[in-house]
Design a protein around this motif. Structure first.
Motif, PDB file in Angstrom:
ATOM      1  N   LEU A  52      -4.175   1.943   2.905  1.00 27.42           N
ATOM      2  CA  LEU A  52      -3.553   2.053   1.591  1.00 27.42           C
ATOM      3  C   LEU A  52      -3.677   3.498   1.097  1.00 27.42           C
ATOM      4  O   LEU A  52      -4.780   4.046   1.044  1.00 27.42           O
ATOM      5  CB  LEU A  52      -4.191   1.097   0.589  1.00 27.42           C
ATOM      6  CG  LEU A  52      -3.249   0.772  -0.549  1.00 27.42           C
ATOM      7  CD1 LEU A  52      -2.255  -0.306  -0.121  1.00 27.42           C
ATOM      8  CD2 LEU A  52      -3.991   0.337  -1.771  1.00 27.42           C
ATOM      9  N   GLN A  54      -1.716   4.648  -1.808  1.00 24.87           N
ATOM     10  CA  GLN A  54      -1.481   4.693  -3.252  1.00 24.87           C
ATOM     11  C   GLN A  54      -1.341   3.271  -3.763  1.00 24.87           C
ATOM     12  O   GLN A  54      -0.786   2.412  -3.073  1.00 24.87           O
ATOM     13  CB  GLN A  54      -0.187   5.454  -3.507  1.00 24.87           C
ATOM     14  CG  GLN A  54       0.263   5.511  -4.942  1.00 24.87           C
ATOM     15  CD  GLN A  54       1.600   6.241  -5.050  1.00 24.87           C
ATOM     16  OE1 GLN A  54       1.694   7.401  -4.677  1.00 24.87           O
ATOM     17  NE2 GLN A  54       2.614   5.563  -5.523  1.00 24.87           N
ATOM     18  N   GLY A  55      -1.832   3.026  -4.970  1.00 26.27           N
ATOM     19  CA  GLY A  55      -1.693   1.712  -5.576  1.00 26.27           C
ATOM     20  C   GLY A  55      -2.911   0.836  -5.368  1.00 26.27           C
ATOM     21  O   GLY A  55      -3.968   1.295  -4.942  1.00 26.27           O
ATOM     22  N   ARG A  56      -2.732  -0.444  -5.654  1.00 20.94           N
ATOM     23  CA  ARG A  56      -3.806  -1.424  -5.495  1.00 20.94           C
ATOM     24  C   ARG A  56      -3.194  -2.755  -5.117  1.00 20.94           C
ATOM     25  O   ARG A  56      -2.048  -3.042  -5.425  1.00 20.94           O
ATOM     26  CB  ARG A  56      -4.613  -1.579  -6.779  1.00 20.94           C
ATOM     27  CG  ARG A  56      -5.359  -0.323  -7.143  1.00 20.94           C
ATOM     28  CD  ARG A  56      -6.465  -0.567  -8.139  1.00 20.94           C
ATOM     29  NE  ARG A  56      -7.155   0.677  -8.416  1.00 20.94           N
ATOM     30  CZ  ARG A  56      -8.151   1.175  -7.682  1.00 20.94           C
ATOM     31  NH1 ARG A  56      -8.581   0.529  -6.634  1.00 20.94           N
ATOM     32  NH2 ARG A  56      -8.725   2.317  -8.000  1.00 20.94           N
ATOM     33  N   TYR A  69      -7.207  -0.488  -2.038  1.00 24.42           N
ATOM     34  CA  TYR A  69      -7.187   0.598  -3.018  1.00 24.42           C
ATOM     35  C   TYR A  69      -7.030   1.904  -2.248  1.00 24.42           C
ATOM     36  O   TYR A  69      -7.213   1.931  -1.019  1.00 24.42           O
ATOM     37  CB  TYR A  69      -8.474   0.585  -3.859  1.00 24.42           C
ATOM     38  CG  TYR A  69      -9.719   0.519  -3.022  1.00 24.42           C
ATOM     39  CD1 TYR A  69     -10.302   1.681  -2.506  1.00 24.42           C
ATOM     40  CD2 TYR A  69     -10.299  -0.703  -2.707  1.00 24.42           C
ATOM     41  CE1 TYR A  69     -11.433   1.613  -1.706  1.00 24.42           C
ATOM     42  CE2 TYR A  69     -11.430  -0.775  -1.911  1.00 24.42           C
ATOM     43  CZ  TYR A  69     -11.988   0.387  -1.417  1.00 24.42           C
ATOM     44  OH  TYR A  69     -13.103   0.317  -0.614  1.00 24.42           O
ATOM     45  N   ALA A  86       0.847  -6.450  -3.154  1.00 21.72           N
ATOM     46  CA  ALA A  86       0.694  -5.311  -4.060  1.00 21.72           C
ATOM     47  C   ALA A  86       0.502  -5.774  -5.499  1.00 21.72           C
ATOM     48  O   ALA A  86       1.250  -6.618  -5.983  1.00 21.72           O
ATOM     49  CB  ALA A  86       1.912  -4.408  -3.968  1.00 21.72           C
ATOM     50  N   THR A  90       2.773   0.535  -4.661  1.00 20.57           N
ATOM     51  CA  THR A  90       1.858   0.770  -3.549  1.00 20.57           C
ATOM     52  C   THR A  90       2.561   1.447  -2.379  1.00 20.57           C
ATOM     53  O   THR A  90       3.706   1.125  -2.076  1.00 20.57           O
ATOM     54  CB  THR A  90       1.264  -0.584  -3.093  1.00 20.57           C
ATOM     55  OG1 THR A  90       0.489  -1.120  -4.172  1.00 20.57           O
ATOM     56  CG2 THR A  90       0.389  -0.450  -1.880  1.00 20.57           C
ATOM     57  N   MET A  92       1.629   2.071   1.680  1.00 24.22           N
ATOM     58  CA  MET A  92       0.704   1.731   2.756  1.00 24.22           C
ATOM     59  C   MET A  92       1.248   2.282   4.069  1.00 24.22           C
ATOM     60  O   MET A  92       2.449   2.231   4.329  1.00 24.22           O
ATOM     61  CB  MET A  92       0.542   0.213   2.876  1.00 24.22           C
ATOM     62  CG  MET A  92      -0.439  -0.194   3.968  1.00 24.22           C
ATOM     63  SD  MET A  92      -0.561  -1.990   4.163  1.00 24.22           S
ATOM     64  CE  MET A  92       1.033  -2.363   4.906  1.00 24.22           C
TER      65      MET A  92
END
Length: 100
Positions: A52, A54-56, A69, A86, A90, A92
């Motif tokens: 990952l 960016q994002g969560r 994360y 997501a 996000t 990935m």
């Protein structure tokens, strides 16, 4: 050279995938997901690294759910289930080796 964050694209309809590298030894794919979008769990005959950027969200693997994360990654073995859900926008990176 690639910058996966700049290569990622997004759609409100579905996750967007872009192939960044494709060779018999390895395939590299970047995924762009909007909040709530999911890459449903699936299997591949190769080892898969999900990283990952960016994002969560949540990694979905054969071992269960793991928090996703920035900086987190999971490695799944051949034929082990893997996916991602997501929680926010996000990006990935997936590395599949060898290419299936």
């Amino acid at each position: 050279m690639f910058d996966a964050l700049k290569e990622a694209q997004f759609s409100s309809d579905r996750p967007v995938t872009r192939l960044l590298h494709d060779a018999p030894e390895m395939r590299v794919v970047v995924f762009g997901l909007e909040p709530g979008q999911e890459i449903p769990p699936h299997t591949a005959p190769s080892r898969v690294l999900l990283h990952l950027l960016q994002g969560r969200g949540v990694f979905l693997t054969g071992k269960g759910e793991e928090p996703a994360y920035p900086g987190a990654f999971v490695v799944t073995e051949p034929n082990e289930s893997h996916g991602l859900k997501a929680a926010e926008r996000t990006v990935m990176l997936a590395v599949i080796a060898p290419r299936p």
